[in-house]
Enzyme design. Structure first.
Site, mmCIF file in Angstrom:
data_model
loop_
_atom_site.group_PDB
_atom_site.id
_atom_site.type_symbol
_atom_site.label_atom_id
_atom_site.label_comp_id
_atom_site.label_asym_id
_atom_site.label_seq_id
_atom_site.Cartn_x
_atom_site.Cartn_y
_atom_site.Cartn_z
ATOM 1 N N LYS A 43 0.808 -1.196 0.000
ATOM 2 C CA LYS A 43 0.000 0.000 0.000
ATOM 3 C C LYS A 43 0.855 1.265 0.000
ATOM 4 O O LYS A 43 0.370 2.349 -0.312
ATOM 5 C CB LYS A 43 -0.868 0.039 1.271
ATOM 6 N N GLY A 44 2.108 1.126 0.359
ATOM 7 C CA GLY A 44 2.953 2.281 0.681
ATOM 8 C C GLY A 44 3.086 3.345 -0.396
ATOM 9 O O GLY A 44 3.341 4.504 -0.093
ATOM 10 N N GLU A 99 7.798 2.686 -6.190
ATOM 11 C CA GLU A 99 7.950 2.137 -4.828
ATOM 12 C C GLU A 99 8.068 3.261 -3.798
ATOM 13 O O GLU A 99 8.579 4.342 -4.100
ATOM 14 C CB GLU A 99 9.225 1.296 -4.759
ATOM 15 N N ASP A 100 7.638 2.969 -2.595
ATOM 16 C CA ASP A 100 7.801 3.922 -1.499
ATOM 17 C C ASP A 100 9.223 3.896 -0.945
ATOM 18 O O ASP A 100 9.837 4.922 -0.734
ATOM 19 C CB ASP A 100 6.775 3.638 -0.377
ATOM 20 N N ASP A 103 14.492 -1.076 0.874
ATOM 21 C CA ASP A 103 15.203 -1.308 2.137
ATOM 22 C C ASP A 103 16.204 -2.452 1.905
ATOM 23 O O ASP A 103 17.282 -2.225 1.360
ATOM 24 C CB ASP A 103 14.139 -1.623 3.198
ATOM 25 N N LYS A 131 16.986 3.185 1.397
ATOM 26 C CA LYS A 131 17.726 2.943 2.643
ATOM 27 C C LYS A 131 18.879 1.991 2.327
ATOM 28 O O LYS A 131 18.825 0.793 2.599
ATOM 29 C CB LYS A 131 16.770 2.320 3.669
ATOM 30 N N PHE A 152 13.640 3.382 11.119
ATOM 31 C CA PHE A 152 12.323 3.025 10.603
ATOM 32 C C PHE A 152 11.533 4.304 10.364
ATOM 33 O O PHE A 152 11.381 5.133 11.268
ATOM 34 C CB PHE A 152 11.576 2.096 11.565
ATOM 35 N N ASP A 159 3.964 2.938 6.554
ATOM 36 C CA ASP A 159 3.271 2.601 7.804
ATOM 37 C C ASP A 159 4.158 1.894 8.818
ATOM 38 O O ASP A 159 5.205 1.333 8.484
ATOM 39 C CB ASP A 159 2.093 1.670 7.515
ATOM 40 N N ARG A 165 0.234 6.168 8.052
ATOM 41 C CA ARG A 165 0.333 6.401 6.607
ATOM 42 C C ARG A 165 -0.117 7.811 6.235
ATOM 43 O O ARG A 165 0.284 8.352 5.217
ATOM 44 C CB ARG A 165 -0.564 5.414 5.846
#
Ligand code: IMP
Length: 177
Positions: A43-44, A99-100, A103, A131, A152, A159, A165
């Site tokens: 969902k990001g 993409e959000d 990582d 990241k 984080f 989220d 969010r």
């Protein structure tokens, strides 16, 4: 619920907007006449996608895909599957994944392999945040937004256990790294 989580702003909504504009300009240059499919990873990426496409003044299609990922914790299991797939045919199309955050890179590597098998004409990746300190597999980010430290982060679509969010800024969730 325990005590209130502590948030500190990492990127303000203004900084995010400037980054989205920069990315949109780069994407516009490459896709102006290509009628690409932009595939957002749910969902990001929903907020980033919504802001980004409003700055793209050329024909494009929007798709979303949903992958299983973290659950409530922080660690990527590395076991990823498609939970909600695509409605559009991507064979022969110019595909840009939105993409959000990248990582460990495990999620996006899985998705890029999955899409590559569908034989798009081209396949590129745009990530709002990166990241790199936690990468477990190499990922080429064609359009890269903001580099984040090994913390984080939440907000602007990202989220923690489905919360935060809706924050307009990107914040560090203190105590969760
Ligand atoms: P990766 O497979 O480790 O690259 O993780 C990708 C997914 O994990 C992202 O699409 C996010 O949903 C989630 N994720 C990774 N880091 C963060 C973070 O700092 N905040 C919120 N979600 C994160």
């Amino acid at each position: 619920m325990g005590s209130e989580p502590k948030l500190s702003v990492l990127f303000t909504s203004e900084e995010i907007a400037a980054t989205v504009s920069k990315l949109a300009a780069e994407i516009r240059q490459d896709y102006l006449t290509k009628h690409p499919i932009l595939i957002g990873v749910l969902k990001g990426s929903f907020m980033f996608m919504a802001d980004l496409i409003r700055l793209l003044d050329f024909p494009l299609e929007v798709e979303f895909i949903r992958l299983s990922s973290y659950g409530g914790g922080r660690e990527s299991s590395g076991k990823i599957k498609v939970v909600q797939g695509l409605r559009s045919e991507v064979r022969g199309r110019d595909v840009l994944v939105i993409e959000d955050i990248v990582d460990t890179g495990l999620t996006i590597s899985f998705l890029l392999d999955y899409l590559r098998k569908k034989k798009p004409a081209s396949l590129k990746l745009c990530a709002l945040t990166d990241k790199p300190s936690r990468r477990q597999t190499p990922v080429t980010i064609d359009y890269r937004g903001l580099t984040v430290p090994d913390k984080f982060i939440v907000g602007y679509g990202l989220d923690w256990d489905e919360g935060f969010r809706n924050l307009p800024d990107i914040c560090i969730l203190e105590g969760e790294d």
